[in-house]
Design a protein around this motif. Sequence first.
Motif, PDB file in Angstrom:
ATOM      1  N   ALA A 207      -9.928 103.954   7.981  1.00 36.30           N
ATOM      2  CA  ALA A 207     -11.200 103.274   8.239  1.00 36.30           C
ATOM      3  C   ALA A 207     -12.361 104.196   7.878  1.00 36.30           C
ATOM      4  O   ALA A 207     -13.334 103.784   7.227  1.00 36.30           O
ATOM      5  CB  ALA A 207     -11.276 102.860   9.709  1.00 36.30           C
ATOM      6  N   HIS A 208     -12.254 105.466   8.280  1.00 35.53           N
ATOM      7  CA  HIS A 208     -13.340 106.400   7.968  1.00 35.53           C
ATOM      8  C   HIS A 208     -13.417 106.669   6.467  1.00 35.53           C
ATOM      9  O   HIS A 208     -14.510 106.772   5.905  1.00 35.53           O
ATOM     10  CB  HIS A 208     -13.176 107.694   8.780  1.00 35.53           C
ATOM     11  CG  HIS A 208     -13.647 107.522  10.189  1.00 35.53           C
ATOM     12  ND1 HIS A 208     -14.928 107.794  10.581  1.00 35.53           N
ATOM     13  CD2 HIS A 208     -13.008 107.031  11.280  1.00 35.53           C
ATOM     14  CE1 HIS A 208     -15.060 107.498  11.873  1.00 35.53           C
ATOM     15  NE2 HIS A 208     -13.908 107.033  12.317  1.00 35.53           N
ATOM     16  N   ALA A 209     -12.245 106.766   5.841  1.00 31.77           N
ATOM     17  CA  ALA A 209     -12.239 107.002   4.387  1.00 31.77           C
ATOM     18  C   ALA A 209     -12.882 105.805   3.679  1.00 31.77           C
ATOM     19  O   ALA A 209     -13.654 105.956   2.731  1.00 31.77           O
ATOM     20  CB  ALA A 209     -10.807 107.206   3.907  1.00 31.77           C
ATOM     21  N   ARG A 210     -12.557 104.612   4.150  1.00 35.95           N
ATOM     22  CA  ARG A 210     -13.105 103.391   3.545  1.00 35.95           C
ATOM     23  C   ARG A 210     -14.638 103.361   3.715  1.00 35.95           C
ATOM     24  O   ARG A 210     -15.366 103.013   2.800  1.00 35.95           O
ATOM     25  CB  ARG A 210     -12.465 102.182   4.244  1.00 35.95           C
ATOM     26  CG  ARG A 210     -12.821 100.846   3.703  1.00 35.95           C
ATOM     27  CD  ARG A 210     -11.935 100.452   2.545  1.00 35.95           C
ATOM     28  NE  ARG A 210     -12.622  99.453   1.741  1.00 35.95           N
ATOM     29  CZ  ARG A 210     -12.240  99.075   0.540  1.00 35.95           C
ATOM     30  NH1 ARG A 210     -11.208  99.607  -0.051  1.00 35.95           N
ATOM     31  NH2 ARG A 210     -12.920  98.172  -0.119  1.00 35.95           N
ATOM     32  N   LEU A 211     -15.101 103.753   4.886  1.00 32.10           N
ATOM     33  CA  LEU A 211     -16.555 103.773   5.120  1.00 32.10           C
ATOM     34  C   LEU A 211     -17.220 104.769   4.168  1.00 32.10           C
ATOM     35  O   LEU A 211     -18.245 104.453   3.548  1.00 32.10           O
ATOM     36  CB  LEU A 211     -16.843 104.146   6.587  1.00 32.10           C
ATOM     37  CG  LEU A 211     -18.312 104.347   6.947  1.00 32.10           C
ATOM     38  CD1 LEU A 211     -19.122 103.055   6.757  1.00 32.10           C
ATOM     39  CD2 LEU A 211     -18.468 104.821   8.408  1.00 32.10           C
ATOM     40  N   GLN A 212     -16.628 105.954   4.017  1.00 34.40           N
ATOM     41  CA  GLN A 212     -17.218 106.962   3.139  1.00 34.40           C
ATOM     42  C   GLN A 212     -17.233 106.470   1.697  1.00 34.40           C
ATOM     43  O   GLN A 212     -18.218 106.640   0.974  1.00 34.40           O
ATOM     44  CB  GLN A 212     -16.472 108.301   3.248  1.00 34.40           C
ATOM     45  CG  GLN A 212     -16.665 108.999   4.590  1.00 34.40           C
ATOM     46  CD  GLN A 212     -18.124 109.005   5.054  1.00 34.40           C
ATOM     47  OE1 GLN A 212     -19.050 109.242   4.267  1.00 34.40           O
ATOM     48  NE2 GLN A 212     -18.360 108.706   6.318  1.00 34.40           N
ATOM     49  N   ARG A 249     -20.761 100.977  16.075  1.00 32.48           N
ATOM     50  CA  ARG A 249     -21.791 102.031  16.209  1.00 32.48           C
ATOM     51  C   ARG A 249     -21.689 103.030  15.067  1.00 32.48           C
ATOM     52  O   ARG A 249     -22.700 103.436  14.483  1.00 32.48           O
ATOM     53  CB  ARG A 249     -21.593 102.824  17.520  1.00 32.48           C
ATOM     54  CG  ARG A 249     -21.880 102.084  18.785  1.00 32.48           C
ATOM     55  CD  ARG A 249     -21.574 102.964  19.998  1.00 32.48           C
ATOM     56  NE  ARG A 249     -20.146 103.258  20.117  1.00 32.48           N
ATOM     57  CZ  ARG A 249     -19.283 102.472  20.748  1.00 32.48           C
ATOM     58  NH1 ARG A 249     -19.701 101.362  21.313  1.00 32.48           N
ATOM     59  NH2 ARG A 249     -18.001 102.787  20.812  1.00 32.48           N
ATOM     60  N   THR A 250     -20.446 103.406  14.740  1.00 31.27           N
ATOM     61  CA  THR A 250     -20.247 104.396  13.669  1.00 31.27           C
ATOM     62  C   THR A 250     -20.812 103.861  12.355  1.00 31.27           C
ATOM     63  O   THR A 250     -21.438 104.595  11.591  1.00 31.27           O
ATOM     64  CB  THR A 250     -18.735 104.695  13.516  1.00 31.27           C
ATOM     65  OG1 THR A 250     -18.258 105.169  14.751  1.00 31.27           O
ATOM     66  CG2 THR A 250     -18.462 105.704  12.428  1.00 31.27           C
ATOM     67  N   LEU A 251     -20.572 102.577  12.099  1.00 34.92           N
ATOM     68  CA  LEU A 251     -21.047 101.990  10.830  1.00 34.92           C
ATOM     69  C   LEU A 251     -22.566 102.081  10.735  1.00 34.92           C
ATOM     70  O   LEU A 251     -23.117 102.484   9.713  1.00 34.92           O
ATOM     71  CB  LEU A 251     -20.631 100.509  10.760  1.00 34.92           C
ATOM     72  CG  LEU A 251     -19.327 100.181  10.048  1.00 34.92           C
ATOM     73  CD1 LEU A 251     -18.158 100.934  10.610  1.00 34.92           C
ATOM     74  CD2 LEU A 251     -19.052  98.680  10.091  1.00 34.92           C
ATOM     75  N   VAL A 252     -23.229 101.700  11.820  1.00 38.13           N
ATOM     76  CA  VAL A 252     -24.702 101.657  11.770  1.00 38.13           C
ATOM     77  C   VAL A 252     -25.254 103.080  11.641  1.00 38.13           C
ATOM     78  O   VAL A 252     -26.119 103.349  10.792  1.00 38.13           O
ATOM     79  CB  VAL A 252     -25.271 100.940  13.021  1.00 38.13           C
ATOM     80  CG1 VAL A 252     -26.792 100.871  12.945  1.00 38.13           C
ATOM     81  CG2 VAL A 252     -24.675  99.536  13.144  1.00 38.13           C
ATOM     82  N   HIS A 253     -24.738 104.004  12.444  1.00 39.54           N
ATOM     83  CA  HIS A 253     -25.222 105.393  12.358  1.00 39.54           C
ATOM     84  C   HIS A 253     -24.988 105.944  10.951  1.00 39.54           C
ATOM     85  O   HIS A 253     -25.864 106.595  10.380  1.00 39.54           O
ATOM     86  CB  HIS A 253     -24.485 106.275  13.373  1.00 39.54           C
ATOM     87  CG  HIS A 253     -25.087 106.229  14.749  1.00 39.54           C
ATOM     88  ND1 HIS A 253     -26.352 106.691  15.020  1.00 39.54           N
ATOM     89  CD2 HIS A 253     -24.596 105.777  15.936  1.00 39.54           C
ATOM     90  CE1 HIS A 253     -26.619 106.538  16.324  1.00 39.54           C
ATOM     91  NE2 HIS A 253     -25.564 105.973  16.894  1.00 39.54           N
ATOM     92  N   ALA A 254     -23.806 105.694  10.404  1.00 36.17           N
ATOM     93  CA  ALA A 254     -23.466 106.272   9.092  1.00 36.17           C
ATOM     94  C   ALA A 254     -24.366 105.703   8.001  1.00 36.17           C
ATOM     95  O   ALA A 254     -24.817 106.435   7.115  1.00 36.17           O
ATOM     96  CB  ALA A 254     -22.004 106.003   8.772  1.00 36.17           C
ATOM     97  N   ALA A 255     -24.644 104.399   8.058  1.00 31.20           N
ATOM     98  CA  ALA A 255     -25.476 103.789   7.015  1.00 31.20           C
ATOM     99  C   ALA A 255     -26.910 104.323   7.107  1.00 31.20           C
ATOM    100  O   ALA A 255     -27.537 104.633   6.088  1.00 31.20           O
ATOM    101  CB  ALA A 255     -25.452 102.269   7.154  1.00 31.20           C
ATOM    102  N   LEU A 256     -27.405 104.454   8.333  1.00 31.80           N
ATOM    103  CA  LEU A 256     -28.785 104.961   8.485  1.00 31.80           C
ATOM    104  C   LEU A 256     -28.869 106.427   8.080  1.00 31.80           C
ATOM    105  O   LEU A 256     -29.875 106.863   7.509  1.00 31.80           O
ATOM    106  CB  LEU A 256     -29.254 104.776   9.936  1.00 31.80           C
ATOM    107  CG  LEU A 256     -29.472 103.311  10.341  1.00 31.80           C
ATOM    108  CD1 LEU A 256     -29.801 103.203  11.827  1.00 31.80           C
ATOM    109  CD2 LEU A 256     -30.591 102.669   9.513  1.00 31.80           C
TER     110      LEU A 256
END
Length: 481
Positions: A207-212, A249-256
């Motif tokens: 999931a984290h790799a996909r987000l990155q 939460r992780t998604l929003v923080h990471a995108a910002l």
Amino acid sequence: MKGLVWFRRDLRLRDNPALSAACQECREIVPFFVFDEPLLRSQVFGSACVGFMLGCLEELRRSLAEHGLALAWRMGEPVESVMQAAADLDANAVYWNRDYEPAALERDRLVQQRLAQQGHRVRTFKDHVVFEAEEVRGLTGDPFQRYSAYRDRWWVKWRAAAPPLLPVPPFPPTDRVSPSDSRAWPSTTDLGYQTVPMWIEPGEQAAHARLQWFLRGPIHAYVTGRNLPAIDGTSKLSPHLRFGTISARTLVHAALKALSKGGRVSRADVFTWIDEVVWREFFQQVLTSFPRVAEGPFKQKPGLPAPRSAGPERDRLFAAWCQGRTGYPIVDAGMRQLNQTGWMHNRVRMVVASFLVKDLRIDWQSGERYFMARLVDGDLAANNGNWQWCASTGTDAMQGYRIFNPKIQSEKFDADGEYLRRYVPELNNVPTKWIHEPHLMPHEEQVLAGCRIGSEYPSPIVDHRQARQEYLDLGQQQVKP
Ligand SMILES: Cc1cc2nc3c(=O)[nH]c(=O)nc-3n(C[C@H](O)[C@H](O)[C@H](O)COP(=O)(O)OP(=O)(O)OC[C@H]3O[C@@H](n4cnc5c(N)ncnc54)[C@H](O)[C@@H]3O)c2cc1C
């Protein structure tokens, strides 16, 4: 104190409030999972979803083992299973992250009551959403029914009190493993499902790799890319959010954070993407605030024709839709993508849903159930909210008279027919000129393309223009005094 941590839709170690609290408050913790036997038997979800869940659990088990912990598990009715585990393991407290689906709320209410009666402490936490329903309310205190108003308020909340991210907690030392841990883990077939090829890697690391990956690439063109089903233009994080291998939460923080770093990231792309995450929260708060939506329309709006009556004609049309044999390439490609992979592109989900409800006049609940039984990301709040949006019965829904034209959608978002050809191989050799309406192709060209309409590929099961008109006329009749 000994704490039982009941994992449910939060199959991760990072940013997991229930797990973090248990690690902080207990001298010993036992991570625990219940295979909900009645739910699995009901086959509400499909093999893709169950297979993905097992993959996530497998990774969770490995990650916990790295910290010296074994994931205990039981198969059975959840309330009884938790009660038994709490008693057998002599747990003083039980920890979990909250779930807002009506059946889950009832289950949790029961187990909480019974645990309290038996003297176990219960600690529950917000996790599945950034903000729970009652945290985002208008001035009147009522739940929002319009997405745009909800979103504006959501952002006010975020700016005032963005929830922080929690690291992987320091685990209390452990020297013993529960006997249940050595039992063989059930496979998809043990659970009564088929093993399907997994195109998306399960688990927290993936999931984290996909987000990155998404933040490095596709987010930069999200505003346009999100509508093109032929490309990998969206994050495909929905299955991960479904099982909580990553938090919203992780998604929003990471995108910002990506935006704050500057460079080529555009505000429009980032905010449009976060707004999709807010749509997820919006539908979650609709379900929490109006649980009756799980059973029927949010509103009986005037001007919406009644669905076609039960009978062989309805069954024939529904079967054609399910199999991706409607003669409308974009609908067929979408349904076949769903059947083959357990996923469908969002734009195409909207097209096939509109087609089922408005062109075929089949009740949206049949579509909702079919999606749920196939989707790897099948989620009651998002699925129901979107089906009600497409059927024009929802809180903030598509206008009743808005009916997607499959040909226009297809021409606009898959101009060259790349997506169509990928999932409807009968159309492989159809010239692009005819790809969106192959039934209009002259007979000689059909023969040349190896795609004779009515044999290799179906002719349209309804005429869109006519079906649209009938739908609107029936709607008009409904509103006439
Ligand atoms: C008829 C229909 C049924 C649907 N059923 C589901 C479902 O069961 N489960 C599900 O997660 N989504 C559902 N969606 C919403 C949407 O199609 C998927 O969330 C999206 O396609 C997932 O792809 P992604 O992760 O690449 O999304 P991205 O575009 O990367 O968006 C990021 C995240 O935002 C959320 N999101 C995006 N669009 C929506 C939306 N329209 N509604 C709610 N949340 C959204 C998802 O959690 C998604 O992972 C449905 C949409 C329709 C039209």
